[in-house]
Write a protein that holds these residues in place. Structure first.
Motif, short mmCIF file in Angstrom:
data_model
loop_
_atom_site.label_atom_id
_atom_site.label_comp_id
_atom_site.label_asym_id
_atom_site.label_seq_id
_atom_site.Cartn_x
_atom_site.Cartn_y
_atom_site.Cartn_z
N THR B 87 24.89 4.19 30.61
CA THR B 87 25.92 5.18 30.28
C THR B 87 26.96 4.61 29.33
O THR B 87 27.33 5.24 28.35
N PHE B 88 27.39 3.35 29.63
CA PHE B 88 28.48 2.80 28.82
C PHE B 88 28.01 2.25 27.49
O PHE B 88 28.80 2.08 26.58
N SER B 89 26.67 1.96 27.42
CA SER B 89 26.17 1.43 26.15
C SER B 89 26.42 2.43 25.03
O SER B 89 26.69 2.05 23.90
N ASP B 90 26.36 3.72 25.38
CA ASP B 90 26.62 4.76 24.39
C ASP B 90 28.04 4.65 23.82
O ASP B 90 28.27 4.91 22.65
N TYR B 91 28.98 4.26 24.69
CA TYR B 91 30.37 4.21 24.25
C TYR B 91 30.74 2.86 23.65
O TYR B 91 31.50 2.77 22.73
N ILE B 219 16.03 8.84 38.65
CA ILE B 219 15.74 10.00 37.80
C ILE B 219 16.76 10.09 36.66
O ILE B 219 16.40 10.31 35.50
N VAL B 220 18.04 9.85 37.01
CA VAL B 220 19.08 9.87 35.97
C VAL B 220 18.79 8.81 34.92
O VAL B 220 18.87 9.05 33.72
N ASN B 221 18.42 7.58 35.40
CA ASN B 221 18.15 6.49 34.48
C ASN B 221 16.95 6.81 33.57
O ASN B 221 16.95 6.45 32.40
N ILE B 222 15.93 7.46 34.15
CA ILE B 222 14.75 7.82 33.33
C ILE B 222 15.17 8.77 32.22
O ILE B 222 14.86 8.56 31.04
N SER B 223 15.93 9.80 32.61
CA SER B 223 16.30 10.79 31.59
C SER B 223 17.21 10.15 30.54
O SER B 223 17.09 10.44 29.36
N ASN B 224 18.06 9.21 30.97
CA ASN B 224 18.91 8.49 30.02
C ASN B 224 18.08 7.63 29.08
O ASN B 224 18.38 7.52 27.90
N SER B 225 17.05 6.98 29.63
CA SER B 225 16.26 6.05 28.83
C SER B 225 15.39 6.80 27.82
O SER B 225 15.06 6.26 26.78
N SER B 226 14.97 8.01 28.18
CA SER B 226 14.09 8.72 27.27
C SER B 226 14.89 9.52 26.24
O SER B 226 14.34 9.99 25.26
#
Lengths: 116, 682
Positions: B87-91, B219-226
């Motif tokens: 999440t924070f890598s985006d910021y 599931i959240v991490n998968i959707s974030n990674s894809s």
């Protein structure tokens, strides 16, 4: 081995221990605790009635020796009564009649306590 | 062992770092090249790094035992960390890269360092997840499990690589096929979750919450990674295969934890019953182990009530133990002795020890305490504890109002009280046998002392026959006899009996032997020897112990016997057809002080005639009993002596012993038997 039991009665200031059964090394502690209790209660005038005693071993005789000194120091005594011939013979062999007053029955022993 | 495995872990880790370094070198030289062989080389390096890290982690895992729940907790924490990083890598990352581009001359190198480091962290995450899932998978010890897991792993790798290398239209179905097979294998491998059955209800609730949270995070991490975020871009730029592998492992994780969540959910209603059964099984196992281990009665009682309390789910437990005519409360758990005694009284009013043969229940009627906490007991179950076939104790379990003893509870208590009986009986038997063994050892020592103290052989004279027989009792009786050659023509003798039995009597015997041996060398007159012996023993012995003894000597030249008796059995003199009991006055040794002893002690002298037989003995002879408890006695003894008077001393003593043995064959020998016979023959 065989059974042994005692019972203690009071007659005025005199305590009477009745013995029953076989008094030997194994059963001696019962009688020892009777004497200890009487001495703790400062009851030094003691009559031991042998009427129902079937047998006494040398360890049984030892019980009387263990307490006589402290009882006599307190102006008391252990007097023995109602011995069967067999039991008396064991006492007699060791010379106990020279050390203890032995009477035919309780009344004589009690009278002796009251008299002295 | 720990050291060795740690070394192996270190080696694996070194290999991992080596590969990581190679990855770094690769990135610097080739960047993200599209050249296919380089991509294959890169994926090989990544695979190698995952492989070595996995090996290191497996070794590390094996070197310690970890509960499944704490492993799941670790997974939860890691997936949460992963969530935050993604999440924070985006910021954060764009800012960092902007800074790098602005400030540094060579931004490409730093970018490579950061991306390799970032990728390695994710390799670490993925490896740990995979490892944990593998660990759970192997908790099911089925057959072929290894094959199932390895097959799945192969499909994981195929699915990861194929996405990268088979992108052309005509082969792209391969990648999808591998992916579908992988997912099917994941589901297949995730449905084996029997290990949760062994968890307690509390642990299951905990697991339910954790698996829910972890599934969500995965599931959240998968959707974030894809998605199209920085994280996804970074990994994809590094290696599309790695990204694919990462997603596959996460999918496996989410499937596994989702299935775990539902399985746990369905297990929950029966968890409590299962808990109880498991408790019963472990308690009984524990107790059957206990039977062979706990020896002390009080420890055992404590353990019995402790287990009974858990087993029956009771508020309080204790044991009522019959102690002669009285009853004691023992090992009370969660109840005071005052309260337990009151309940005990109520129980015993309604049932006696003898009538209690199986487990049953009672309601408590009377109030047992002013204290409301202990007053809430309403019902008790009572189970007999039997030793030697009799009910010797009662195991009581008490429950509060509103609780009941189910049939299951009562069955458990019944079984348990049987176990308790066996254990208590065992401990009692053991205690007895230890005591018996100790006593026997002690008596062995006592008999050995006695054997060494008594003379090995009798002295031999031309005109005086000497014979002796000694038969020890099981409990050493303290008999002692001895002969002393005072001069060529004078033979001293002693016979004695120590009061009491066993090892203490044996020690006193040894002392008595020393006294007579030394006195007989310096003093001649029996009376003086006994006076001296009395003086020593009066000091040495405690007031209730004494020694009966007779000491004397034969003067062979003067044909005379002189002796004194200190409380001992009389001496028999058989002369012609007559017999005579000689019993001079004398007190036992150690009974009175010297003056009185001396005053009452007599000395007796006999002039010896031809064939005079002199018999000394201890009371073991005359007090030998038959099965009617009648004594052998003086009369039978004398008769036996008289009717065998023509035998030699040796034969006579053997004959007498034989008669005693026959007489007392129905009764155990209770005291030592000593018989010494002298026969004067010129």
């Amino acid at each position: 081995m065989a059974e042994f039991s005692t019972s203690v009665r009071e007659n005025g200031d005199i305590s009477i221990i009745n013995l029953k059964g076989f008094l030997d090394a194994h059963t001696a502690p019962t009688l020892e605790s009777n004497f200890t209790q009487l001495i703790n209660d400062s009851k030094f005038k003691i009559v031991v009635n042998f009427e129902n005693l079937a047998y006494i071993s040398s360890a049984g005789l030892g019980v009387f020796m263990a307490y006589i000194e402290s009882i006599r120091d307190n102006k008391g005594d252990i007097k023995l009564t109602n011995m069967s011939d067999k039991v008396f013979n064991i006492f007699d062999l060791l010379g106990f009649p020279l050390l203890y007053e032995i009477y035919k029955n309780e009344e004589e022993a009690i009278k002796k306590f009251s008299g002295s | 062992m720990v050291k060795i495995s740690r070394n192996i872990v270190t080696t694996q880790l070194q290999l991992f770092f080596l590969v990581a370094f190679l990855l770094f070198i690769f990135k610097i030289f080739f960047g993200s090249s599209d050249y296919v062989y380089l991509r294959i080389l890169l994926d090989l390096l990544i695979s190698a790094s995952i492989f070595f890290l996995l090996l290191a982690l497996v070794r590390f895992e094996n070197s310690r035992t970890t509960a499944p729940l704490s492993l799941i907790m670790n997974v939860g924490i890691l997936s949460a960390i992963m969530f935050f990083i993604i999440t924070f890598s985006d910021y954060l990352m764009p800012g960092i890269f902007d800074n790098i581009n602005l400030k540094l001359k060579n931004p490409g190198l730093v970018y490579d360092i950061v991306s390799v480091f970032y990728v390695l962290v994710f390799i670490g995450f993925v490896s740990y997840f995979l490892l944990t899932l593998r660990h759970f998978f192997f908790l099911n010890q089925g057959r072929n499990v290894r094959i199932y897991f390895n097959t799945m792993m192969i499909f994981f790798i195929l699915a990861s690589l194929s996405g990268n290398f088979f992108q052309a239209e005509n082969v792209s179905f391969l990648s999808s096929t591998f992916l579908i097979v992988s997912v099917l294998l994941m589901v297949f491998n995730s449905i084996r979750i029997s290990w949760i059955a062994f968890l307690s209800k509390k642990e299951k609730i905990y697991l339910l919450l954790l698996s829910f949270v972890i599934t969500t995070l995965f599931i959240v991490n998968i959707s974030n990674s894809s998605g199209d975020n920085i994280h996804s871009q970074m990994i994809n730029a590094f290696s599309p295969s790695l990204k694919q592998f990462n997603v596959i492992v996460m999918v496996y994780g989410s499937i596994y934890f989702l299935i775990l969540f539902f399985t746990t959910l369905f297990h929950l209603p029966t968890a409590e019953a299962y808990d109880r059964k498991a408790q019963e099984v472990t308690s009984l196992q524990y107790f059957s182990k206990l039977i062979t281990e706990v020896l002390d009665f009080n420890d055992l009682a404590e353990t019995v009530t402790d287990i009974a309390q858990k087993l029956s789910g009771s508020k309080a437990t204790w044991i009522i133990w019959k102690n002669g005519a009285k009853q004691n409360s023992l090992a009370a758990k969660n109840i005071g002795f005052v309260e337990s005694d009151k309940v005990t009284k109520q129980i015993l009013e309604r049932i006696s020890f003898e009538n209690l043969t199986s487990t049953r229940t009672f309601n408590i009627k009377e109030k047992i305490s002013e204290n409301p906490a202990s007053n809430s007991l309403a019902v008790v179950s009572v189970s007999p504890i039997k030793t030697r076939g009799d009910t010797q104790g009662i195991l009581v379990a008490a429950k509060g109002s509103g609780q009941i003893f189910t049939q299951d509870d009562l069955n458990a208590m019944e079984t348990f009280s049987d176990y308790a009986s066996v254990a208590i009986e065992n401990s009692r038997l053991l205690e007895e046998s230890i005591e018996k063994e100790r006593l026997e050892k002690e008596l062995d020592v006592a008999r050995e002392i006695q054997r060494k103290i008594l003379p090995l052989q009798v002295p031999v004279y031309p005109n005086l026959q000497v014979a002796s027989v000694f038969i020890p009792a099981f409990e050493v009786g303290g008999d002692y006899y001895d002969f002393f050659k005072i001069t060529e023509t004078k033979l001293g003798f002693v016979i004695a009996d120590v009061s009491g039995k066993g090892i203490s009597a044996a020690f006193i015997m040894a002392e008595v032997k020393g006294i007579f041996e030394s006195l007989s060398k310096t003093i001649e007159r029996p009376k003086e020897i006994l006076i001296k012996a009395n003086e020593i023993l009066k000091e040495a012995l405690d007031s209730k112990t004494f020694v009966s003894a007779a000491y004397g000597y034969f003067d062979l030249a003067e044909k005379k016997l002189v002796f004194s008796r200190a409380g001992h059995c009389p001496l028999f003199l058989l002369r012609g057809g007559d017999s005579k009991q000689i019993r001079p006055s004398g007190l036992g040794l150690g009974l009175s002080d010297t003056d009185y002893f001396e005053k009452t002690l007599e000395e007796y002298s006999i002039d010896l005639n031809e064939n005079d037989t002199i018999v000394l003995y201890t009371d073991g002879v005359t007090e030998a009993k038959n099965e009617l408890l009648e004594d052998f006695g003086d009369k039978l003894f004398l008769q036996a002596l008289q009717s065998n008077i023509n035998l030699t001393a040796e034969e006579l003593s053997n004959t007498i012993i034989k008669e005693i043995t026959v007489f007392s064959s129905g009764h155990e020998q209770y005291d030592d038997i000593t018989l010494v016979i002298f026969k004067w023959q010129q």
